[in-house]
Write an enzyme that holds these catalytic residues in place. Structure first.
Site, short mmCIF file in Angstrom:
data_model
loop_
_atom_site.label_atom_id
_atom_site.label_comp_id
_atom_site.label_asym_id
_atom_site.label_seq_id
_atom_site.Cartn_x
_atom_site.Cartn_y
_atom_site.Cartn_z
CB SER A 108 52.84 -34.63 5.85
OG SER A 108 52.10 -34.80 6.33
CG ASP A 140 50.92 -37.32 9.49
OD1 ASP A 140 50.16 -36.69 10.32
OD2 ASP A 140 50.25 -36.16 8.67
CG ASP A 159 51.82 -32.65 8.99
OD1 ASP A 159 51.60 -33.66 9.53
OD2 ASP A 159 51.27 -31.81 8.22
CG ASP A 217 48.00 -34.00 7.95
OD1 ASP A 217 48.49 -34.24 8.08
OD2 ASP A 217 47.78 -32.90 6.55
#
Length: 451
Positions: A102, A242, A244, A246
């Protein structure tokens, strides 16, 4: 039993803590617990990753582990975490796996699982996988010969996901100029394509990943560069994702940061007005700003607080059948459309509100007055001991007395890193910073790695 799973899957420094050997075991044991033991001889498993250089190494090991248990693996390539969650559910796969850490630095990586319903694992499922990880050599099925399955590439999955996102809005963005920051991560190509396809005029930064520059002075944890880009290009607003994809943070036309609380308020207000907000409720965490709750109250919208972590937000949303929730950090869950925080989905929903209302982002965000907030992260030896530390409790009590009811304090262990997070809200910026520093100094002195 060793605790491998944190609040967002298994994470660690790639090739040191999260090794290929561990990735293989997670594939093998995770595939067994979540797919194979349901009776499926060749369960279908989708695997995606972000742009980190270690992702290919871990992906190879993970896929080997999955195939060793009999799984039929479809490799999605570089895609966002919510993209994996959506495709797992939509394609009827037994399991989805995302390789990402992340918003963490490039040296870290992580592995998180999604069940066939697109939701993250329950504690019970994680415990079952951990029990196998702690065994010397658990006896599990080993297919041979014709029972070993090929893996395949399904890179078209990303386009399938983007087409779905596009279908969730009723307007195009013609006439809007939007600056995008992909954090040199999963959304680096997805975000410009999606917003361009919706006819927005786009400006981009952080959309040139090289395997090493993910989250590096860019993305939702570093929105300053995007703020400069918005002002410089005279964009209507900016959206930062960000690593990833999410979470999301926005920037208004003046270069001011618009955080997850404000984004939730704007979208929630519009949903409430259109009678689309289930039970007139938004689920948030204890980190949400006092101003967020006051603004909701004025709109006749209720709120529920959970522990920090989008998994707890999702659990509460499922329990109460609520369809909007999230975190100040930008994890925003719109349960009508996806099962996890989704930066791209939230971004186009926010852009849709701006387009339909004809209001600027600063005007929409300005309806919520934020209380000054200061957050300090302290790297510690054992983050879980903070709750029982007498000296920390003592300084917190002292600060609470001095605040005299005008603010609040939150001191908690991070769910994903060896940190204690000290958060203080107060009447002024100066008070918030001063009180937070007082508490952080004691945490550092009594528990810090560098004390």
């Amino acid at each position: 039993m060793g605790k491998y799973f944190g609040t967002d899957g298994v994470r660690g420094v790639a090739n040191q803590e999260l090794t290929p050997e561990l990735a293989f075991k997670l594939g093998r044991y995770g595939g067994y617990v979540l797919a194979h033991n349901k009776g499926e001889k060749h369960p279908r498993v989708l695997v995606g990753r972000d742009t980190r250089v270690s992702g290919e190494m871990l992906e190879s090991a993970l896929i080997a582990g999955l195939i060793s248990i009999g799984a039929e693996v479809m490799r999605l390539g570089i895609i966002s975490t919510p993209g994996v969650a959506y495709l797992t559910r939509d394609m009827g796969a037994e399991l989805g796996v995302m390789i990402s850490a992340s918003h963490n630095p490039v040296a870290d990586n992580g592995i998180k699982f999604f069940g066939s319903d697109g939701f993250k694992l329950s504690d019970e499922q994680e415990n079952e996988i951990e029990a196998l990880l702690d065994q010397e050599n658990p006896e599990l099925p080993r297919p041979v010969g014709n029972d070993i399955v090929h893996y395949s590439d399904y890179f078209e999955g990303a386009q399938k996901y983007l087409s779905y996102l596009k279908s969730t809005v009723d307007v195009n963005f013609e006439g809007l100029k939007i600056a995008l920051d992909g954090a040199n991560g999963s959304t680096s190509s997805l975000a410009p394509f999606l917003f361009g396809d919706l006819e927005a005029d786009t400006e981009t930064i952080g959309c040139s990943p090289d395997g090493y520059n993910i989250n590096e002075k860019c993305g939702s944890t570093h929105p300053e560069k995007l703020a400069e880009k918005v002002v410089e290009t005279e964009s209507d607003f900016g959206l930062a994702f960000d690593g990833d994809g999410d979470r999301i943070i926005a920037v208004d036309e003046n270069g001011q940061i618009v955080d997850g609380d404000q984004i939730m308020f704007i979208i929630g207000q519009e949903m409430h007005k259109n009678q689309e907000l289930n039970n007139d409720m938004i689920v948030s965490t204890v980190m949400s700003n006092l101003g967020f709750y006051k603004a909701l109250e004025q709109e006749g919208i209720k709120s529920n607080k959970t522990k920090v972590g989008d998994r707890y937000v999702v659990e509460e949303m499922r329990r109460g059948n609520y369809n909007l929730g999230g975190e100040q950090s930008g994890h925003i869950v719109m349960m009508d459309y996806n099962t996890t925080g989704d930066g791209l989905l939230t971004g186009i929903q926010l852009a849709s509100v701006i387009k339909m209302t004809g209001k600027s982002l600063s005007e929409l965000a300005g309806q919520m007055k934020k209380y000054p907030q200061s957050l300090i992260n302290v790297r510690v030896t054992d983050k879980y001991r903070v709750e029982e530390n007498v000296d920390v409790k003592e300084v917190m009590t002292k600060v609470e007395v001095e605040m005299n009811g005008e603010g609040r304090i939150l001191v908690r262990p991070s769910g994903t890193e060896p940190l204690v997070r000290v958060m203080v809200e107060a009447a002024t910026d100066e008070d918030a910073e001063r009180f937070a520093q007082q508490i952080a100094d004691v945490v550092q002195d009594k528990m810090g790695l560098d004390k």
